[in-house]
Design an enzyme around this catalytic site. Structure first.
Site, PDB file in Angstrom:
ATOM      1  N   HIS A 164      -7.816   6.876  33.914  1.00  0.00           N
ATOM      2  CA  HIS A 164      -8.054   5.840  34.933  1.00  0.00           C
ATOM      3  C   HIS A 164      -9.539   5.732  35.265  1.00  0.00           C
ATOM      4  O   HIS A 164      -9.944   4.823  35.969  1.00  0.00           O
ATOM      5  CB  HIS A 164      -7.199   6.053  36.190  1.00  0.00           C
ATOM      6  CG  HIS A 164      -7.535   7.252  37.005  1.00  0.00           C
ATOM      7  ND1 HIS A 164      -6.592   7.992  37.654  1.00  0.00           N
ATOM      8  CD2 HIS A 164      -8.705   7.851  37.285  1.00  0.00           C
ATOM      9  CE1 HIS A 164      -7.168   8.986  38.301  1.00  0.00           C
ATOM     10  NE2 HIS A 164      -8.451   8.916  38.087  1.00  0.00           N
ATOM     11  N   HIS A 165     -10.331   6.689  34.761  1.00  0.00           N
ATOM     12  CA  HIS A 165     -11.783   6.550  34.884  1.00  0.00           C
ATOM     13  C   HIS A 165     -12.340   5.653  33.789  1.00  0.00           C
ATOM     14  O   HIS A 165     -13.541   5.454  33.707  1.00  0.00           O
ATOM     15  CB  HIS A 165     -12.450   7.927  34.778  1.00  0.00           C
ATOM     16  CG  HIS A 165     -12.033   8.870  35.861  1.00  0.00           C
ATOM     17  ND1 HIS A 165     -12.729   9.002  37.033  1.00  0.00           N
ATOM     18  CD2 HIS A 165     -10.985   9.727  35.967  1.00  0.00           C
ATOM     19  CE1 HIS A 165     -12.132   9.902  37.804  1.00  0.00           C
ATOM     20  NE2 HIS A 165     -11.069  10.358  37.184  1.00  0.00           N
ATOM     21  N   GLU A 218     -10.996  18.473  37.687  1.00  0.00           N
ATOM     22  CA  GLU A 218     -12.164  18.983  38.415  1.00  0.00           C
ATOM     23  C   GLU A 218     -12.226  18.417  39.842  1.00  0.00           C
ATOM     24  O   GLU A 218     -12.519  19.141  40.783  1.00  0.00           O
ATOM     25  CB  GLU A 218     -13.445  18.628  37.650  1.00  0.00           C
ATOM     26  CG  GLU A 218     -14.748  18.842  38.412  1.00  0.00           C
ATOM     27  CD  GLU A 218     -15.076  20.296  38.692  1.00  0.00           C
ATOM     28  OE1 GLU A 218     -14.525  21.171  37.993  1.00  0.00           O
ATOM     29  OE2 GLU A 218     -15.874  20.559  39.607  1.00  0.00           O
ATOM     30  N   ASP A 272      -9.836  44.703  48.112  1.00  0.00           N
ATOM     31  CA  ASP A 272     -10.964  43.978  47.519  1.00  0.00           C
ATOM     32  C   ASP A 272     -10.396  43.037  46.472  1.00  0.00           C
ATOM     33  O   ASP A 272      -9.181  42.971  46.280  1.00  0.00           O
ATOM     34  CB  ASP A 272     -11.963  44.960  46.860  1.00  0.00           C
ATOM     35  CG  ASP A 272     -13.363  44.346  46.745  1.00  0.00           C
ATOM     36  OD1 ASP A 272     -13.470  43.167  46.363  1.00  0.00           O
ATOM     37  OD2 ASP A 272     -14.343  45.044  47.056  1.00  0.00           O
ATOM     38  N   HIS A 297     -28.380  15.228  41.671  1.00  0.00           N
ATOM     39  CA  HIS A 297     -27.678  15.260  42.968  1.00  0.00           C
ATOM     40  C   HIS A 297     -26.199  15.589  42.739  1.00  0.00           C
ATOM     41  O   HIS A 297     -25.633  16.464  43.399  1.00  0.00           O
ATOM     42  CB  HIS A 297     -27.816  13.911  43.675  1.00  0.00           C
ATOM     43  CG  HIS A 297     -26.816  13.661  44.769  1.00  0.00           C
ATOM     44  ND1 HIS A 297     -26.865  14.324  45.979  1.00  0.00           N
ATOM     45  CD2 HIS A 297     -25.737  12.850  44.835  1.00  0.00           C
ATOM     46  CE1 HIS A 297     -25.849  13.915  46.735  1.00  0.00           C
ATOM     47  NE2 HIS A 297     -25.142  13.022  46.058  1.00  0.00           N
ATOM     48  N   TYR A 319      -9.800  17.621  41.648  1.00  0.00           N
ATOM     49  CA  TYR A 319      -8.800  18.326  42.456  1.00  0.00           C
ATOM     50  C   TYR A 319      -9.190  19.762  42.712  1.00  0.00           C
ATOM     51  O   TYR A 319      -8.800  20.340  43.732  1.00  0.00           O
ATOM     52  CB  TYR A 319      -7.420  18.212  41.800  1.00  0.00           C
ATOM     53  CG  TYR A 319      -6.908  16.791  41.872  1.00  0.00           C
ATOM     54  CD1 TYR A 319      -7.236  15.996  42.966  1.00  0.00           C
ATOM     55  CD2 TYR A 319      -6.151  16.227  40.876  1.00  0.00           C
ATOM     56  CE1 TYR A 319      -6.826  14.697  43.046  1.00  0.00           C
ATOM     57  CE2 TYR A 319      -5.721  14.912  40.950  1.00  0.00           C
ATOM     58  CZ  TYR A 319      -6.066  14.154  42.043  1.00  0.00           C
ATOM     59  OH  TYR A 319      -5.653  12.857  42.122  1.00  0.00           O
ATOM     60  N   SER A 322      -4.426  23.189  56.148  1.00  0.00           N
ATOM     61  CA  SER A 322      -3.116  23.766  56.444  1.00  0.00           C
ATOM     62  C   SER A 322      -3.206  25.063  57.227  1.00  0.00           C
ATOM     63  O   SER A 322      -2.200  25.563  57.725  1.00  0.00           O
ATOM     64  CB  SER A 322      -2.354  24.024  55.132  1.00  0.00           C
ATOM     65  OG  SER A 322      -2.304  22.858  54.358  1.00  0.00           O
ATOM     66  N   SER A 380     -19.225  31.163  34.916  1.00  0.00           N
ATOM     67  CA  SER A 380     -19.102  31.722  36.256  1.00  0.00           C
ATOM     68  C   SER A 380     -17.800  31.278  36.916  1.00  0.00           C
ATOM     69  O   SER A 380     -17.076  32.089  37.505  1.00  0.00           O
ATOM     70  CB  SER A 380     -20.316  31.284  37.078  1.00  0.00           C
ATOM     71  OG  SER A 380     -20.068  31.452  38.439  1.00  0.00           O
ATOM     72  N   SER A 381     -17.488  29.975  36.799  1.00  0.00           N
ATOM     73  CA  SER A 381     -16.262  29.470  37.425  1.00  0.00           C
ATOM     74  C   SER A 381     -15.024  30.094  36.807  1.00  0.00           C
ATOM     75  O   SER A 381     -14.067  30.422  37.503  1.00  0.00           O
ATOM     76  CB  SER A 381     -16.139  27.962  37.252  1.00  0.00           C
ATOM     77  OG  SER A 381     -17.216  27.327  37.821  1.00  0.00           O
ATOM     78  N   ARG A 428     -23.209   0.608  40.603  1.00  0.00           N
ATOM     79  CA  ARG A 428     -23.757   1.906  41.006  1.00  0.00           C
ATOM     80  C   ARG A 428     -24.899   2.292  40.064  1.00  0.00           C
ATOM     81  O   ARG A 428     -25.122   1.639  39.056  1.00  0.00           O
ATOM     82  CB  ARG A 428     -22.659   2.965  40.979  1.00  0.00           C
ATOM     83  CG  ARG A 428     -22.101   3.235  39.604  1.00  0.00           C
ATOM     84  CD  ARG A 428     -20.858   4.096  39.650  1.00  0.00           C
ATOM     85  NE  ARG A 428     -21.187   5.495  39.862  1.00  0.00           N
ATOM     86  CZ  ARG A 428     -20.448   6.514  39.400  1.00  0.00           C
ATOM     87  NH1 ARG A 428     -19.341   6.262  38.702  1.00  0.00           N
ATOM     88  NH2 ARG A 428     -20.778   7.758  39.631  1.00  0.00           N
ATOM     89  N   TRP A 477     -24.083  12.415  35.740  1.00  0.00           N
ATOM     90  CA  TRP A 477     -23.435  13.740  35.667  1.00  0.00           C
ATOM     91  C   TRP A 477     -22.296  13.719  34.657  1.00  0.00           C
ATOM     92  O   TRP A 477     -21.852  14.755  34.197  1.00  0.00           O
ATOM     93  CB  TRP A 477     -22.938  14.193  37.042  1.00  0.00           C
ATOM     94  CG  TRP A 477     -21.602  13.644  37.442  1.00  0.00           C
ATOM     95  CD1 TRP A 477     -21.341  12.426  37.983  1.00  0.00           C
ATOM     96  CD2 TRP A 477     -20.338  14.310  37.335  1.00  0.00           C
ATOM     97  NE1 TRP A 477     -20.005  12.289  38.209  1.00  0.00           N
ATOM     98  CE2 TRP A 477     -19.359  13.437  37.825  1.00  0.00           C
ATOM     99  CE3 TRP A 477     -19.931  15.567  36.872  1.00  0.00           C
ATOM    100  CZ2 TRP A 477     -18.003  13.752  37.863  1.00  0.00           C
ATOM    101  CZ3 TRP A 477     -18.577  15.883  36.914  1.00  0.00           C
ATOM    102  CH2 TRP A 477     -17.625  14.976  37.406  1.00  0.00           C
ATOM    103  N   LYS A 513       1.625  15.468  51.995  1.00  0.00           N
ATOM    104  CA  LYS A 513       0.738  16.413  52.675  1.00  0.00           C
ATOM    105  C   LYS A 513       0.237  15.837  53.999  1.00  0.00           C
ATOM    106  O   LYS A 513       0.274  16.510  55.030  1.00  0.00           O
ATOM    107  CB  LYS A 513      -0.443  16.769  51.772  1.00  0.00           C
ATOM    108  CG  LYS A 513      -0.016  17.648  50.607  1.00  0.00           C
ATOM    109  CD  LYS A 513      -1.187  18.032  49.755  1.00  0.00           C
ATOM    110  CE  LYS A 513      -1.510  19.473  49.729  1.00  0.00           C
ATOM    111  NZ  LYS A 513      -0.664  20.513  50.007  1.00  0.00           N
ATOM    112  N   HIS A 538     -10.946  14.916  35.749  1.00  0.00           N
ATOM    113  CA  HIS A 538     -10.013  14.618  36.819  1.00  0.00           C
ATOM    114  C   HIS A 538      -9.460  15.871  37.485  1.00  0.00           C
ATOM    115  O   HIS A 538      -9.504  15.982  38.708  1.00  0.00           O
ATOM    116  CB  HIS A 538      -8.924  13.617  36.441  1.00  0.00           C
ATOM    117  CG  HIS A 538      -8.385  13.030  37.700  1.00  0.00           C
ATOM    118  ND1 HIS A 538      -9.028  12.018  38.367  1.00  0.00           N
ATOM    119  CD2 HIS A 538      -7.371  13.405  38.478  1.00  0.00           C
ATOM    120  CE1 HIS A 538      -8.409  11.799  39.507  1.00  0.00           C
ATOM    121  NE2 HIS A 538      -7.395  12.608  39.599  1.00  0.00           N
ATOM    122  N   THR A 585       0.397  13.359  47.800  1.00  0.00           N
ATOM    123  CA  THR A 585      -0.705  13.345  48.763  1.00  0.00           C
ATOM    124  C   THR A 585      -0.205  12.829  50.103  1.00  0.00           C
ATOM    125  O   THR A 585      -0.552  13.368  51.160  1.00  0.00           O
ATOM    126  CB  THR A 585      -1.857  12.466  48.249  1.00  0.00           C
ATOM    127  OG1 THR A 585      -2.083  12.788  46.874  1.00  0.00           O
ATOM    128  CG2 THR A 585      -3.117  12.710  49.024  1.00  0.00           C
TER     129      THR A 585
END
Lengths: 538, 289, 41
Positions: free
Chosen positions: A303-304, A256, A107, A78, A258, A269, A170-171, A451, A143, A332, A254, A329
């Site tokens: 922090h993870h 990722e 293009d 998932h 963002y 925006s 690809s990314s 979890r 994951w 924003k 991390h 943040t």
């Protein structure tokens, strides 16, 4: 209209192969954008159906439907499907469609690579999903792929690693294409500080991708050699260091998260100024805030990992650096609110989804601030509180803004207006159910539910049932989305070039639907200045 | 609520071990726990929570007011010149900085406090296995292996047709709990045999990863009057039965604990001094696999 | 890309692309080397 004369003179360019070959061989940024968006939509429902299976098993205590190992596969796949299959390709699709239109380029800079980077994705996800049919079942180690657990995986392990390599390749190609396009293909006069914020946030996102996708690729390569070639980078039994993997993974992980949210900031925006009929408040502050968030994303990864047993100095550093993220943040969120102040607001579906984003993403931000506090995190870490937090920033954060972006530009893509009433239903159902789904998970986490467990103690039964009901409601409401989109592609009221009264930007200077080729002649300075981000200055 | 009544009844029957941690359903918040540190962490959590509520009221209040006040349908005319204000932007950068500093001070203080495991009077080695916990009292050599209790294990099988509500402390009960003394500073040395686990007891506010090849340190000092049973779970995904390796600590007074430890020592030593015997009699804990 | 694009733009596109590809490769290799160094050095 400034555009139509040039568009018609290029009408003869619109020849394209028909049928399947058109889509396989296309190098047109709009076709590739469409392919990415369709792929993302399909993976959204694949990943979503796995979420439904998870919520079904968690509907009440006791194991009713699944083997615990299959449950773990569900949570693992998932996450991979939603992150790498739905959200990231959706952003790349929107970038493909909109960046050339918004910067006045004919293009993307590297059209053939563009085709290649898309067509890697179906192969990547075929490999990942084949895992369900091989001995040992689909990947079930989470994951985050933590060793040594992930090394216990069955035959799906190498498949998943190769799938991640392909997604990463690809990314990276997509990101290179975006940067090269933005740096080299802007129409003359489209200076960096005139670019729409969606382009800006994507430019910064693309740099993040190039910086961290190779890190993930390196980490999973080392997992692969640990499993098959007798190395012991991370496997403790051979003297490796499993914590080192977590450091490397989150150095990718991390930034990722963002990567998943910065383009969303870009969309908000664009949409809020349009429906406030007022330019974005503090444009430059928004650009700098985005850049600061990107920079901070590289120095907060651990922090993870507050519970892995870091030295005190490490815990302090990562706690304080993480708290700093609240500042840009906050800037924003305040800027978006100030954009609405003294505006003239209407509430079409894109605006509704962005307003829900404003509130619900902020709730995710608040729980994020709480999670930053290391001693409190000892209680939150790996509980449903964390699950609630990241779903609040990813679902009403990323996914709501992707939906907002589709509702914002769909008339431009198809030339038709969509069913506004149904889209508003889609909004209200999604917003109500997403809260029923995820808000109770805060309570579950605080009450002590870890979890990634397939079954739970009876005191967690009530909120889990509420959450599951919210989940089913949310899942069902999303079926409205493809229905509305397909109905709009098939027909509807003709859309004007400037679909929304308050819309400004180059994409609204071309007809709706946007012709197959646009901006073959760069827009004039006058068009850029009247349509640009700073339109009030002129 | 039926199952709540039942759970309460069972708690009363097992009077000696009656758990003060009996959970109410619809629980909303974290437990304040049973030690000075756990209460500090709870307070920190609540302070952060109320800050967030306060900020939310201000920010959401402003947004809602804006959305109501400046509706086009009510004739609002946009002020398109209002695109920048250095003063306002400085204010909304500086105020969050100040709030963050106010938040960081107690957080840092608590963090430093949790880190100091010195002057402990008892050391327990904790080892995570797929899927059970091993406990070893380092000084006395007493070992306990703690697995999910039989009733929960039977009920949690797919298609068992046993209603979890009929199982006391479903999934949160073990055969041999970790017995610890109240009012004593206990040091934990946490590691794992196979994959990463995480030892978590909410009442102690301790969650520490058990990592193969590493030894992590944690400590607690439970209030002398907080004897009883407290429950937790493995908090790091560790494979198929991650959800089925709970933790139960049995907090006893210092004297009771020492008496218990002596009995265990006596029972475990004669069998096999090097590695305690397999399947010893009744309440005796078994070996480490 | 349209055929009439000036070759100067194509040169810039090529240069930026090569630099970004090299950057990505350098990060990939660099991180593996760093990890090997940290976990075995």
């Amino acid at each position: 209209m400034a555009y139509s004369a040039t568009a018609e003179s290029h009408e003869h360019h619109d020849h394209k192969p028909s049928g399947l070959w058109r889509w396989l061989s296309t190098t047109n940024h709009k076709d590739i954008g469409t392919l990415y968006l369709i792929f993302a939509g399909v993976m959204f429902f694949v990943g979503g159906s796995m979420a439904m299976v998870i919520r079904l098993e968690l509907f009440k205590p006791g194991m009713q439907f699944l083997d615990p190992a299959f449950f773990n596969s569900m949570t693992t796949v998932h996450a991979l499907a939603m992150i790498f299959g739905a959200v990231m390709p959706a952003w790349v699709g929107l970038a493909n469609w909109m960046i050339p239109l918004q910067v006045g380029a004919p293009d993307m800079a590297l059209p053939r690579m563009n085709n290649f980077s898309f067509w890697l994705l179906p192969f990547a996800f075929t490999l990942l999903l084949i895992g369900f049919f091989v001995p040992g079942g689909a990947p079930a180690g989470g994951w985050t792929l933590y060793p040594p657990l992930v090394l216990q995986g069955g035959d799906s392990f190498p498949l998943a690693i190769f799938a991640i390599h392909l997604m990463g390749a690809s990314s990276i190609m997509g990101a290179i294409n975006v940067i090269v396009t933005i740096m080299n293909m802007r129409a003359p006069g489209m200076t960096l500080l005139r670019m729409p914020l969606f382009v800006w946030t994507w430019l910064i996102t693309a740099y993040l991708l190039i910086a961290v996708m190779p890190v993930l690729a390196g980490a999973v390569t080392m997992l692969l050699t640990d499993h098959f070639f007798g190395t012991s980078f991370f496997s403790a039994s051979g003297g490796g260091d499993p914590v080192m993997f977590q450091h490397v993974f989150w150095f990718f992980g991390h930034p990722e998260v963002y990567i998943l949210i910065l383009p969303a900031f870009g969309i908000v925006s664009e949409v809020i100024p349009t429906f406030s009929r007022k330019p974005l408040f503090g444009y430059e502050a928004m650009v700098y805030a985005t850049a600061s968030i990107a920079f901070l994303s590289f120095i907060v990864w651990a922090h993870h990992m507050f519970t892995v047993g870091m030295p005190l100095a490490g815990e302090l550093f990562f706690m304080l650096s993480t708290m700093l993220i609240a500042i840009p943040t906050g800037v924003k969120v305040f800027n978006w609110s100030a954009t609405m102040w003294k505006g003239s607001l209407t509430f079409e579906p894109p605006m509704l989804f962005c307003l829900a984003f404003l509130f619900l993403f902020s709730i995710g931000g608040f729980s994020g601030l709480m999670l930053a506090i290391a001693p409190a995190d000892f209680q939150y870490q790996d509980t449903y509180f964390v699950v609630a937090h990241f779903h609040y920033v990813l679902v009403p954060g990323s996914i709501f803004t992707i939906i907002a972006a589709v509702y914002y530009w769909l008339p431009k893509w198809t030339g038709h207006m969509y069913d506004m009433t149904l889209a508003k239903w889609h909004f209200w159902l999604s917003t109500i159910f997403v809260n029923v789904l995820f808000f109770p998970q805060h309570f579950l986490g605080l009450a002590g539910m870890p979890r990634r467990i397939p079954d739970y103690a009876t005191q967690f039964a009530d909120w889990n049932m509420v959450s599951s009901i919210g989940g089913f409601g949310f899942g069902l409401s999303q079926l409205l989305f493809p229905y509305i989109v397909i109905k709009c592609i098939r027909g509807g009221e003709k859309a004007a070039a400037r679909v929304w009264e308050g819309a400004h930007g180059l994409e609204w200077e071309v007809p709706s639907p946007a012709p197959y080729h646009t901006w073959e002649t760069a827009p004039s300075l006058a068009v850029i200045h009247s349509g640009g981000e700073h339109w009030t200055e002129d | 609520m039926n199952m709540k009544k039942l759970a309460t009844a069972i708690a009363v029957v097992t009077a000696a071990l009656a758990s003060p941690a009996a959970f109410a359903a619809w629980t909303l918040n974290m437990t304040p726990g049973i030690s000075a540190i756990s209460r500090r962490i709870y307070d920190l959590h609540m302070v952060m929570y109320w800050w967030c509520v306060a900020i939310a009221i201000v920010v959401f209040g402003f947004m809602i007011y804006t959305m109501v006040r400046f509706r086009k349908s009510q004739g609002a005319v946009p002020d398109t010149k209002l695109v920048h204000s250095t003063t306002v932007e400085i204010i909304w950068t500086v105020i969050p900085v100040l709030i963050l500093i106010i938040m960081a001070v107690p957080a840092t203080r608590t963090l430093i406090e949790t880190d100091d495991a010195s002057h402990s009077q008892l050391t327990i080695r904790i080892t995570g296995y797929q899927w059970k916990w091993g406990y070893q009292y380092v000084d006395s050599g007493v070992e306990v292996l703690s697995t999910l209790d039989r009733a929960s294990n039977a009920a949690r099988q797919l298609g068992s047709n046993i209603d979890p509500a009929t199982v006391p402390n479903y999934l949160l009960n073990v055969d041999h709990p970790l017995v610890v003394p109240a009012g004593v500073k206990v040091r934990l040395l946490i590691s794992a045999q196979d994959v990463i686990h995480s030892w978590w007891v909410p009442a102690l506010a301790i969650k520490k990863d058990a990592i193969p090849g590493f030894v992590n340190e944690a400590w607690f000092n439970i209030d002398a009057d907080k004897t009883g049973l407290y429950r937790g779970q493995c908090a790091e995904l560790c494979g198929r039965d991650h959800g089925f390796m709970p933790i139960v600590i049995d907090v006893r007074s210092k004297a009771d604990f020492e008496a218990w430890l002596k009995t265990q020592q006596a029972m475990q030593r004669p069998a096999d001094p090097a590695a305690p015997a397999v399947a010893t009699a009744a309440p005796a804990p078994a070996h480490t696999g | 890309m349209s055929a009439g694009a000036p070759s100067e733009q194509q040169r810039r596109v090529r240069r930026t692309t090569i630099m970004l590809v090299l950057l990505a490769l350098a990060i990939y290799v660099g991180f593996i080397v760093l990890t090997v160094h940290r976990s075995h050095g």
